[in-house]
Scaffold this motif. Structure first.
Motif, short mmCIF file in Angstrom:
data_model
loop_
_atom_site.label_atom_id
_atom_site.label_comp_id
_atom_site.label_asym_id
_atom_site.label_seq_id
_atom_site.Cartn_x
_atom_site.Cartn_y
_atom_site.Cartn_z
N UNK A 262 -3.34 25.64 24.85
CA UNK A 262 -2.63 24.90 23.80
C UNK A 262 -1.71 23.86 24.43
N UNK A 263 -0.98 24.26 25.46
CA UNK A 263 -0.11 23.33 26.15
C UNK A 263 -0.89 22.20 26.82
N UNK A 264 -2.04 22.54 27.40
CA UNK A 264 -2.87 21.53 28.06
C UNK A 264 -3.36 20.49 27.07
N UNK B 171 -2.04 19.69 24.18
CA UNK B 171 -0.91 18.89 23.71
C UNK B 171 -0.57 17.82 24.75
N UNK B 172 -0.63 18.19 26.03
CA UNK B 172 -0.38 17.23 27.10
C UNK B 172 -1.42 16.11 27.09
N UNK B 173 -2.68 16.46 26.89
CA UNK B 173 -3.74 15.45 26.83
C UNK B 173 -3.52 14.54 25.63
N UNK B 174 -3.09 15.12 24.50
CA UNK B 174 -2.85 14.34 23.29
C UNK B 174 -1.68 13.37 23.49
N UNK B 175 -0.64 13.84 24.16
CA UNK B 175 0.51 12.97 24.44
C UNK B 175 0.11 11.82 25.37
N UNK B 176 -0.75 12.15 26.34
CA UNK B 176 -1.22 11.13 27.26
C UNK B 176 -2.01 10.06 26.52
N UNK B 177 -2.81 10.48 25.54
CA UNK B 177 -3.59 9.53 24.75
C UNK B 177 -2.68 8.65 23.91
N UNK B 178 -1.62 9.24 23.34
CA UNK B 178 -0.69 8.48 22.50
C UNK B 178 0.05 7.42 23.31
N UNK B 179 0.36 7.75 24.57
CA UNK B 179 1.08 6.83 25.45
C UNK B 179 0.25 5.59 25.76
N UNK B 180 -1.07 5.76 25.86
CA UNK B 180 -1.96 4.65 26.21
C UNK B 180 -2.15 3.69 25.06
N UNK B 181 -1.92 4.16 23.83
CA UNK B 181 -2.16 3.28 22.67
C UNK B 181 -1.06 2.24 22.52
#
Length: 314
Positions: free
Chosen positions: A300-302, A304-314
């Motif tokens: 779950x934490x992993x 969420x981290x991947x999702x945050x990384x994707x949001x940062x790139x947008x």
């Protein structure tokens, strides 16, 4: 339940239990003997080679009706959601208000339950105690494999009447192969769509291999586009080349571009599909993954981290 542990309910049943692996890798043999005396319990395991997680689960599931009862499986036979049932009953159901859409949907619908990946996903959902519906072509074979653990259904994804019935009580859909979502007209009532995509692999292939993958590539593109435009929260998992090697003995690589050049075991890919259910994105999440060096203990934490990384790139 950990991949190498036995269900706790098995430890309290009867004076002795013998489990033998019927799904062996090479000449691997594993035998677990459980004996009880009073309040004491002795567990002995003798193995020449460790069998895969999926093979262990198959051993438990294929242990017979008595073992299924200990597992807590229902006594009723799987419901057949195929469109060749009683037409009058189906018409009546369509006229009624769809209570499932108003209530709490809990089941996970797995497409292509006859495939290796579909089968592995179903087994891992069973272990988690998740209600499962599966779309299969060979219903008899699926009944033999899963018993009463899975509600089986057979029909065409393009048949709106069939899917309306099949999606009753469904919270999420996992599609491990191409060609399902692009044929579905509506995902009404579904809260999360998970798609395992090989698009990165198809796009990176060249020469004759590219020609052979052309049809699959188009289906993968259509599926991804259908999921993205469905207005349902989605997770698209772009994996590297799928391998038949045992899972749970390697780490992972979530870096951009990994899927085009790397590979992943089918067992690990199935596991990620199931773990993806724990995090529902606000709109959508797309990430790449292969086997690699990164060890994941908190999925779950992993995610969420991947999702945050994707949001940062947008």
């Amino acid at each position: 339940m950990a991949g190498t542990s036995l269900p706790s309910s098995l430890l309290s049943q009867g004076p002795s239990l013998l489990l033998s692996s019927s799904n062996q890798i090479s000449e691997a043999k594993c035998r677990v003997v459980i004996t009880t005396s009073g309040k004491r319990c002795l567990v002995r395991c003798m193995a020449k080679k460790k069998i895969s997680f999926v093979d262990q689960i198959l051993d438990y599931i294929e242990g017979g009706p008595k073992l299924r009862k200990w597992y807590g499986a229902p006594e009723l036979l799987p419901k057949d959601g195929s469109s060749d049932g009683d037409d009058d009953e189906f018409e009546a159901e369509e006229e009624e208000e769809d209570d499932d859409l108003q209530g709490e949907n809990k089941a996970v619908f797995v497409t292509d339950g006859d495939s290796d990946l579909g089968r592995m996903i179903i087994l891992q959902l069973i272990v988690k105690g998740t209600p499962v519906k599966a779309l299969v072509k060979d219903r008899k074979k699926a009944v033999d494999a899963f018993g009463t653990y899975v509600e089986l259904t057979s029909g065409e994804a393009s048949d709106e009447r069939f899917l309306r019935k099949a999606f009753r009580g469904v919270a999420a859909i996992i599609s491990p192969t191409e060609g399902f979502f692009s044929n579905v007209k509506s995902l009404r009532g579904v809260k999360h769509a998970v798609l395992l995509s090989q698009l990165s692999v198809y796009e990176s292939s060249g020469g004759i291999q590219a020609m052979m993958n052309n049809k699959a590539k188009k289906l993968a593109e259509q599926d991804e586009n259908a999921v993205i435009s469905s207005n349902v929260p989605y997770t698209i998992i772009r994996t590297g080349k799928l391998e038949n090697s045992p899972g749970r003995n390697q780490g992972f690589d979530f870096s951009a571009g990994a899927a085009a050049k790397g590979s992943i075991s089918k067992e690990d890919a199935a596991r990620i599909c199931v773990e993806a259910l724990s995090v529902i994105p606000p709109t959508g999440l797309i990430f790449e993954v292969t086997n690699g060096e990164e060890v994941v203990s908190d999925w779950e934490g992993q995610l969420i981290k991947v999702m945050q990384r994707q949001s940062t790139k947008k």
